[in-house]
Design a protein around this motif. Structure first.
Motif, PDB file in Angstrom:
ATOM      1  N   ARG A  21       0.815  -1.108  -0.124  1.00 11.16           N
ATOM      2  CA  ARG A  21      -0.106  -0.110  -0.037  1.00 11.16           C
ATOM      3  C   ARG A  21       1.065   1.307   0.104  1.00 11.16           C
ATOM      4  O   ARG A  21       1.829   1.311   0.588  1.00 11.16           O
ATOM      5  CB  ARG A  21      -0.875  -0.014   1.344  1.00 11.16           C
ATOM      6  CG  ARG A  21      -1.635  -1.257   1.444  1.00 11.16           C
ATOM      7  CD  ARG A  21      -2.799  -0.951   2.548  1.00 11.16           C
ATOM      8  NE  ARG A  21      -3.701  -2.035   2.605  1.00 11.16           N
ATOM      9  CZ  ARG A  21      -3.584  -3.320   3.107  1.00 11.16           C
ATOM     10  NH1 ARG A  21      -2.304  -3.446   3.800  1.00 11.16           N
ATOM     11  NH2 ARG A  21      -4.353  -4.339   3.256  1.00 11.16           N
TER      12      ARG A  21
ATOM     13  N   LYS B 191       1.016   9.136 -10.815  1.00 10.07           N
ATOM     14  CA  LYS B 191       0.412   7.892 -10.208  1.00 10.07           C
ATOM     15  C   LYS B 191      -0.717   8.544  -9.451  1.00 10.07           C
ATOM     16  O   LYS B 191      -1.760   7.668  -9.028  1.00 10.07           O
ATOM     17  CB  LYS B 191       1.284   7.182  -9.099  1.00 10.07           C
ATOM     18  CG  LYS B 191       2.387   6.804  -9.627  1.00 10.07           C
ATOM     19  CD  LYS B 191       3.309   6.098  -8.667  1.00 10.07           C
ATOM     20  CE  LYS B 191       4.556   5.099  -8.970  1.00 10.07           C
ATOM     21  NZ  LYS B 191       5.306   4.519  -7.771  1.00 10.07           N
TER      22      LYS B 191
ATOM     23  N   THR C 287      -9.714   5.920  -0.453  1.00  8.27           N
ATOM     24  CA  THR C 287      -8.454   6.345   0.060  1.00  8.27           C
ATOM     25  C   THR C 287      -8.503   6.328   1.589  1.00  8.27           C
ATOM     26  O   THR C 287      -7.454   5.760   2.412  1.00  8.27           O
ATOM     27  CB  THR C 287      -7.906   7.719  -0.127  1.00  8.27           C
ATOM     28  OG1 THR C 287      -7.947   7.926  -1.620  1.00  8.27           O
ATOM     29  CG2 THR C 287      -6.869   8.394   0.499  1.00  8.27           C
TER      30      THR C 287
ATOM     31  N   ARG D  84      -9.102  -2.415  -4.146  1.00  8.71           N
ATOM     32  CA  ARG D  84      -8.783  -1.813  -5.545  1.00  8.71           C
ATOM     33  C   ARG D  84     -10.214  -1.087  -5.884  1.00  8.71           C
ATOM     34  O   ARG D  84     -11.411  -1.330  -5.226  1.00  8.71           O
ATOM     35  CB  ARG D  84      -8.657  -2.712  -6.699  1.00  8.71           C
ATOM     36  CG  ARG D  84      -7.828  -3.533  -6.494  1.00  8.71           C
ATOM     37  CD  ARG D  84      -7.366  -4.552  -7.724  1.00  8.71           C
ATOM     38  NE  ARG D  84      -6.142  -5.393  -7.563  1.00  8.71           N
ATOM     39  CZ  ARG D  84      -5.047  -4.895  -8.046  1.00  8.71           C
ATOM     40  NH1 ARG D  84      -4.890  -3.813  -8.936  1.00  8.71           N
ATOM     41  NH2 ARG D  84      -3.950  -5.665  -7.929  1.00  8.71           N
TER      42      ARG D  84
ATOM     43  N   HIS E 279      -2.883   4.296  -2.739  1.00 14.89           N
ATOM     44  CA  HIS E 279      -2.887   2.946  -3.694  1.00 14.89           C
ATOM     45  C   HIS E 279      -2.776   1.959  -2.796  1.00 14.89           C
ATOM     46  O   HIS E 279      -2.163   1.854  -1.758  1.00 14.89           O
ATOM     47  CB  HIS E 279      -1.798   3.231  -4.477  1.00 14.89           C
ATOM     48  CG  HIS E 279      -2.101   4.360  -5.850  1.00 14.89           C
ATOM     49  ND1 HIS E 279      -1.106   4.503  -6.560  1.00 14.89           N
ATOM     50  CD2 HIS E 279      -3.165   4.929  -6.141  1.00 14.89           C
ATOM     51  CE1 HIS E 279      -1.586   5.615  -7.211  1.00 14.89           C
ATOM     52  NE2 HIS E 279      -2.863   5.949  -7.193  1.00 14.89           N
TER      53      HIS E 279
ATOM     54  N   ASN F 266      -3.910  11.046  -1.649  1.00 11.81           N
ATOM     55  CA  ASN F 266      -4.136  10.057  -2.277  1.00 11.81           C
ATOM     56  C   ASN F 266      -3.617   8.742  -1.615  1.00 11.81           C
ATOM     57  O   ASN F 266      -2.860   8.695  -0.755  1.00 11.81           O
ATOM     58  CB  ASN F 266      -3.729  10.162  -3.889  1.00 11.81           C
ATOM     59  CG  ASN F 266      -4.671   9.429  -4.971  1.00 11.81           C
ATOM     60  OD1 ASN F 266      -5.190   8.218  -4.586  1.00 11.81           O
ATOM     61  ND2 ASN F 266      -5.297   9.991  -5.521  1.00 11.81           N
TER      62      ASN F 266
END
Length: 305
Positions: A92, A189, A164, A112, A105, A103
């Motif tokens: 992560r 990204k 997020t 997802r 990921h 943000n």
């Protein structure tokens, strides 16, 4: 494995793949005897901008909640950069700038964007698959979903914020892994630029850690099925009413989340209050598939015999 001559050998196929992915020249940084920390410096042996971001913090994670102090430090110091957290199952990344999370990921399947949109009831499973099929090098999943007319851009932005938040809360729960804070990140990204207070996320994350373990005593999982208690009146609290009305004795907690468009924590919180009030009972998960049906039948026969 480092042998007596100082030569490093990858042990096993996976280690060999990792090493090949880091082909290049590295400098061994000073450190204690039981740790090896290396950073890429290129063929010139000098660290410069093209050799990658500077690692400002790094360490091992051994208990859940251990990263609360690290996230708090990053937020209070107002640092800009990327916090990378790895555990045995996924990686992560949380992006910070000036005391804000902008943000995040995750490689975890359930975190997802497509899965988040499905869990919140914004997309059906078929729509998730169609949007995933429309993804290209220039078209991301969320943009594909909007282009296909499955949801509005404002709704997408709101749910990206929830995604997020969920990644940040998951980071705080990691109990075994490594973390690295790099002093910069690749702007490409970032699908969107959010502004979520680090302090607020930490307070909510700690609250969830405390309360979730308490809720699990009455509502063990999202697969359990709540049912209304006969003769009980609907709750007077408006915040509980949507969850109460979505209970039909067949929907699981996860399915109720999709109906009301809320996250698992919010729905579990509401169900816990309904259970405490005596308005709702929680039943074990329904068997799904032949194997589950046979397992349930075997349990029943074992009790009878």
């Amino acid at each position: 494995r480092v042998d007596a001559t100082g030569t490093a050998h990858p042990v096993g196929r996976l280690a060999s793949q990792w090493m090949r992915g880091r082909k290049g020249t590295f400098r061994v940084m000073p450190g204690p005897p039981h740790l090896v920390f290396m950073r890429h410096v290129g063929e010139d042996g000098v660290r410069d901008a093209q050799d990658g971001a500077i690692c400002r913090l790094a360490g091992e994670i051994t208990t859940a909640g251990a990263l609360c102090d690290i996230v708090s430090l990053i937020g209070q110091a107002g640092w800009k950069g990327e916090l990378i957290v790895t555990d045995p199952s996924c990686t992560r990344s949380v992006y910070f700038d000036g005391g804000q999370v902008i943000n995040a990921h995750s490689t975890a399947d359930g975190e997802r964007l497509g899965e988040v949109l499905y869990r919140y009831g914004a997309l059906t499973r078929e729509q998730v698959e169609q949007a995933a099929g429309a993804v290209t090098g220039d078209l991301r999943f969320g943009e594909a979903a909007v282009k296909l007319g499955f949801l509005q851009r404002e709704q997408l932005f709101s749910l990206m914020q929830r995604q997020t938040e969920e990644v940040v809360y998951a980071v705080l729960l990691v109990s075994d892994g490594m973390f690295y804070f790099l002093d910069t990140y690749d702007e490409s990204k970032l699908v969107a630029h959010l502004n979520l207070s680090v302090a607020s996320l930490l307070m909510e994350g700690v609250r969830r850690m405390d309360e979730t373990s308490y809720f699990r005593e009455r509502i063990p999982s999202e697969l359990h099925v709540p049912a209304k208690v006969a003769g009980r009146q609907p709750p007077t609290e408006q915040v509980l009413l949507p969850v109460f009305e979505a209970i039909d004795g067949a929907r699981s907690v996860a399915e109720i989340c999709r109906v009301v468009g809320q996250g698992e924590f919010e729905v579990t919180h509401a169900l816990f209050q309904l259970v405490q009030a005596g308005s709702v009972q929680v039943h074990p998960p329904r068997p799904t598939g032949p194997a589950a049906v046979v397992a349930r039948f075997n349990q029943a026969m074992a009790l009878l015999l």
